[in-house]
Design a protein around this motif. Structure first.
Motif, PDB file in Angstrom:
ATOM      1  N   ALA A 148       1.728  -7.638  -7.999  1.00 36.17           N
ATOM      2  CA  ALA A 148       0.783  -6.613  -8.457  1.00 36.17           C
ATOM      3  C   ALA A 148      -0.245  -6.301  -7.371  1.00 36.17           C
ATOM      4  O   ALA A 148      -0.620  -5.140  -7.171  1.00 36.17           O
ATOM      5  CB  ALA A 148       0.087  -7.082  -9.732  1.00 36.17           C
ATOM      6  N   GLY A 149      -0.712  -7.321  -6.655  1.00 35.68           N
ATOM      7  CA  GLY A 149      -1.654  -7.102  -5.559  1.00 35.68           C
ATOM      8  C   GLY A 149      -1.033  -6.313  -4.424  1.00 35.68           C
ATOM      9  O   GLY A 149      -1.682  -5.452  -3.823  1.00 35.68           O
TER      10      GLY A 149
ATOM     11  N   ALA B   5      -0.773  -2.700  -5.664  1.00 37.71           N
ATOM     12  CA  ALA B   5      -2.090  -2.062  -5.831  1.00 37.71           C
ATOM     13  C   ALA B   5      -2.781  -1.784  -4.508  1.00 37.71           C
ATOM     14  O   ALA B   5      -3.646  -0.899  -4.442  1.00 37.71           O
ATOM     15  CB  ALA B   5      -2.973  -2.948  -6.705  1.00 37.71           C
ATOM     16  N   GLU B   6      -2.445  -2.498  -3.452  1.00 35.38           N
ATOM     17  CA  GLU B   6      -3.167  -2.359  -2.189  1.00 35.38           C
ATOM     18  C   GLU B   6      -3.130  -0.945  -1.603  1.00 35.38           C
ATOM     19  O   GLU B   6      -4.184  -0.415  -1.233  1.00 35.38           O
ATOM     20  CB  GLU B   6      -2.643  -3.380  -1.169  1.00 35.38           C
ATOM     21  CG  GLU B   6      -3.512  -3.545   0.054  1.00 35.38           C
ATOM     22  CD  GLU B   6      -3.261  -2.483   1.097  1.00 35.38           C
ATOM     23  OE1 GLU B   6      -4.223  -2.147   1.813  1.00 35.38           O
ATOM     24  OE2 GLU B   6      -2.134  -1.989   1.191  1.00 35.38           O
TER      25      GLU B   6
ATOM     26  N   TRP C 112      -2.852   1.880  -3.144  1.00 38.72           N
ATOM     27  CA  TRP C 112      -3.664   2.705  -4.031  1.00 38.72           C
ATOM     28  C   TRP C 112      -5.148   2.429  -3.802  1.00 38.72           C
ATOM     29  O   TRP C 112      -5.959   3.354  -3.741  1.00 38.72           O
ATOM     30  CB  TRP C 112      -3.270   2.413  -5.483  1.00 38.72           C
ATOM     31  CG  TRP C 112      -4.044   3.201  -6.480  1.00 38.72           C
ATOM     32  CD1 TRP C 112      -3.855   4.515  -6.809  1.00 38.72           C
ATOM     33  CD2 TRP C 112      -5.126   2.728  -7.265  1.00 38.72           C
ATOM     34  NE1 TRP C 112      -4.768   4.880  -7.757  1.00 38.72           N
ATOM     35  CE2 TRP C 112      -5.566   3.804  -8.058  1.00 38.72           C
ATOM     36  CE3 TRP C 112      -5.764   1.503  -7.378  1.00 38.72           C
ATOM     37  CZ2 TRP C 112      -6.614   3.680  -8.949  1.00 38.72           C
ATOM     38  CZ3 TRP C 112      -6.821   1.383  -8.264  1.00 38.72           C
ATOM     39  CH2 TRP C 112      -7.234   2.467  -9.040  1.00 38.72           C
ATOM     40  N   LEU C 113      -5.507   1.156  -3.669  1.00 47.00           N
ATOM     41  CA  LEU C 113      -6.903   0.795  -3.415  1.00 47.00           C
ATOM     42  C   LEU C 113      -7.365   1.242  -2.031  1.00 47.00           C
ATOM     43  O   LEU C 113      -8.531   1.560  -1.825  1.00 47.00           O
ATOM     44  CB  LEU C 113      -7.093  -0.720  -3.563  1.00 47.00           C
ATOM     45  CG  LEU C 113      -7.003  -1.263  -4.982  1.00 47.00           C
ATOM     46  CD1 LEU C 113      -6.947  -2.782  -4.959  1.00 47.00           C
ATOM     47  CD2 LEU C 113      -8.163  -0.778  -5.814  1.00 47.00           C
TER      48      LEU C 113
ATOM     49  N   ALA D  10      -3.178 -12.291  -7.242  1.00 41.92           N
ATOM     50  CA  ALA D  10      -3.421 -10.877  -6.930  1.00 41.92           C
ATOM     51  C   ALA D  10      -4.169 -10.742  -5.602  1.00 41.92           C
ATOM     52  O   ALA D  10      -3.849  -9.869  -4.787  1.00 41.92           O
ATOM     53  CB  ALA D  10      -4.213 -10.219  -8.060  1.00 41.92           C
TER      54      ALA D  10
END
Length: 181
Positions: free
Chosen positions: A102-103, A106-107, A109-110, A153
């Motif tokens: 998930a991390g 998500a990276e 996107w973040l 994460a």
């Protein structure tokens, strides 16, 4: 030869491209005076700017190594919680890997919303905070599982950011040396 003055050559893109190497001028950067301005730092300035980056990358590498320690202590973890089923205790090893995915997802996107520096500092802080929580709450299995989920994460973000930071900050042989940290 003594009375001659040297004529200044006009600014030419091909001249700049031919000279554009480390410490040279990059294309189209003129100062207010009309003179070509050097835009890349000299070697001493570059070294001073890269030292904090090297420290940050070393910290991320160290944390990534710490992440692998629990897999060695499986028998100790199972023995520490004799009243819990073994599969529940083994969640301490499997859930961080799942949330690491998930991390990783998500990276990117973040990264659209925050800088890589902010993300790496946040990931290190979250990793440290969850590790501290794991130490303080080491007798409580649900708290350990929750902290390991958060830690996973943060690890996923760090694992994605590490090669990006090295690629952005270093070139050539130095990049290879730093990647080997």
């Amino acid at each position: 030869k003594r009375g001659r003055t040297r004529q200044a050559r006009p600014f030419s893109v091909t001249d700049v491209l031919a000279r554009s190497g480390p410490g040279c001028v990059r294309m189209g950067h003129r100062g207010k005076s009309g003179r070509i301005r050097r835009t890349t730092p000299n070697k001493g300035e570059a070294l001073m700017k890269r030292t904090p980056l090297k420290v940050a990358i070393a910290a991320i590498c160290f944390v990534n190594l710490l992440y692998m320690i629990p897999s060695v202590a499986v028998s100790g973890m199972v023995a520490a919680f004799p009243d819990q089923p073994q599969n529940t205790v083994l969640l301490l090893l499997t859930l961080p890997n799942l949330t690491g995915i998930a991390g990783i997802v998500a990276e990117p996107w973040l990264e659209k919303r925050f800088s890589r520096r902010q993300l790496s500092i946040t990931a290190l802080a979250v990793f440290f905070g969850s590790g501290l929580a794991s130490f303080v709450l080491r007798e409580n299995l649900p708290a350990l599982i929750a902290a390991s989920v958060v830690m996973g994460a943060a690890y996923g973000m760090q694992a994605t950011l590490y090669p990006l930071l090295v690629n952005d900050g270093f070139e050539g042989e130095e990049r290879s040396r730093v990647m080997g940290m």
